[in-house]
Scaffold this motif. Structure first.
Motif, PDB file in Angstrom:
ATOM      1  N   GLU A 105       2.737  -3.725  -2.227  1.00  0.00           N
ATOM      2  CA  GLU A 105       3.555  -2.662  -2.672  1.00  0.00           C
ATOM      3  C   GLU A 105       5.064  -2.684  -3.042  1.00  0.00           C
ATOM      4  OE1 GLU A 105       3.310  -1.073   1.557  1.00  0.00           O
ATOM      5  OE2 GLU A 105       1.254  -0.180   0.592  1.00  0.00           O
ATOM      6  N   GLU A 111       2.576 -11.748   7.323  1.00  0.00           N
ATOM      7  CA  GLU A 111       2.858 -10.425   6.480  1.00  0.00           C
ATOM      8  C   GLU A 111       1.259  -9.997   5.966  1.00  0.00           C
ATOM      9  OE1 GLU A 111       6.209  -7.915   3.732  1.00  0.00           O
ATOM     10  OE2 GLU A 111       6.033  -9.729   3.522  1.00  0.00           O
ATOM     11  N   ASP A 141       1.375  -5.186   2.160  1.00  0.00           N
ATOM     12  CA  ASP A 141       2.743  -4.942   2.113  1.00  0.00           C
ATOM     13  C   ASP A 141       3.659  -5.943   1.218  1.00  0.00           C
ATOM     14  OD1 ASP A 141       1.928  -3.630   4.533  1.00  0.00           O
ATOM     15  OD2 ASP A 141       2.806  -4.927   5.847  1.00  0.00           O
TER      16      ASP A 141
END
Length: 85
Positions: A49, A42, A46
């Protein structure tokens, strides 16, 4: 350029960022980092966030916040723990 980083090397990968760092700036700064999980990967952006903290004072605080917001599959199968054998 994308940099693939194992979780054990996360803090080292965050060393050169300009601290203190706001959450918004952290998302932009880690955009090129891909976290390599036990089962998948990942982008670090991301994960950042999802973090609730708004300011990171140093690489250790950002790395800890990222680790605290990892999905279960990041570190292995559910029910497993290190040290059992």
């Amino acid at each position: 350029m994308t940099e693939r980083v194992k979780l054990k090397d996360l803090e080292d990968a965050l060393e050169g960022l300009p601290y203190p760092l706001s959450k918004q700036n952290a998302v932009a700064e880690v955009e090129g980092i891909v976290l390599v999980y036990a089962d998948g990967e990942e982008t670090a952006a991301d994960v950042v966030e999802r973090i609730e903290e708004e300011v990171f004072d140093d690489p250790a605080s950002l790395a800890a916040s990222i680790r605290n917001n990892l999905p279960t599959e990041a570190v292995g199968e559910p029910g497993q723990s290190e040290g059992e054998g």
